[in-house]
Scaffold this active site. Sequence first.
Site, PDB file in Angstrom:
ATOM      1  N   ASP A   9     -19.937  17.040 -22.193  1.00  0.00           N
ATOM      2  CA  ASP A   9     -19.191  16.869 -20.815  1.00  0.00           C
ATOM      3  C   ASP A   9     -19.825  15.831 -20.129  1.00  0.00           C
ATOM      4  OD1 ASP A   9     -17.395  17.743 -18.964  1.00  0.00           O
ATOM      5  OD2 ASP A   9     -19.095  18.809 -17.984  1.00  0.00           O
ATOM      6  N   GLU A  70     -15.245  15.042 -23.838  1.00  0.00           N
ATOM      7  CA  GLU A  70     -14.085  14.910 -22.888  1.00  0.00           C
ATOM      8  C   GLU A  70     -13.409  13.740 -22.512  1.00  0.00           C
ATOM      9  OE1 GLU A  70     -13.702  16.248 -18.168  1.00  0.00           O
ATOM     10  OE2 GLU A  70     -14.457  18.089 -19.547  1.00  0.00           O
ATOM     11  N   ASP A 143     -21.162  22.721 -16.392  1.00  0.00           N
ATOM     12  CA  ASP A 143     -21.408  21.494 -17.336  1.00  0.00           C
ATOM     13  C   ASP A 143     -21.875  21.838 -18.705  1.00  0.00           C
ATOM     14  OD1 ASP A 143     -21.272  19.229 -14.923  1.00  0.00           O
ATOM     15  OD2 ASP A 143     -22.604  20.795 -14.533  1.00  0.00           O
TER      16      ASP A 143
END
Length: 199
Positions: A9, A70, A143
Site C-alpha cells: 500500500d 495499489e 495501511d
Amino acid sequence: MSFRILGIDPGLTRCGLGVVEAGRGRALRLVDVTVARTGAEEEPERRLMRIGDEIEAWISRLSPDAVAVERVFAQHNVRTVTGTAQVAGLAMVAAARAGLPLALHTPSEVKAAVTGNGRAQKAQVQEMVRRLLHLQQAPKPADAADALALAITHAWRAHAVGTAHRATGGQQTAAQRAWAAAETRARTARRPPRRTASR
C-alpha cells in the site's frame, strides 16, 4: 502447494507491507506485516530511498512469488498523490528487479474482493482482513490492513483465473502466464533436492 504474495500500500509517510501465503482453494495465512515510515522533515529523496530499501529487503527476506500494488488515482491533494505514485513506482521497479509477477489493483477492487462492497470503509476492510487471516486483532494502522487486503485480493484473483483457465482450456493471457511461471518457480524452490544413487 502454497504461494506468497507481497501486498504494498504505497505512501511516502506510511507504506504498508504485508505478505500472505495462499494455499489450496482460498486458504490464507499471514506471514508478516509492517508499515515503513518516514518523516515529513526528511528530504524527499532520502524518504524514497529508505522506503525503496525496505521493499527490497522484504522481497529478499520473505521470497514472495508475486507482488500486488495499489493502483494510484489522482486525489485533491496533489502533494500526497505525487508521493504515493513515486512509492508505487519504487515497488514496481523492485518487483521487476526480482523477476516477480506484478499486479496493480484499484482500491475499489480490493474493497470489493475482501468485503463484498467496493465502497467499504477502512474499518470494514480491517475487520475482514482480521477474519480472513484468523487474527486476534485487526491489523493497524489502516495501511497495514490495506497491504494485506491487496495480497488477499491478488491471491484470490490468481486462484480464480487459474481455475477458469483449467475449466475452459482457453489461451492464457500475459498475466496468467506470469502467474503460471510464478507457480512453477515456487514448486521448484520448495521441492526437496533429488538424491542421486551412489556408484
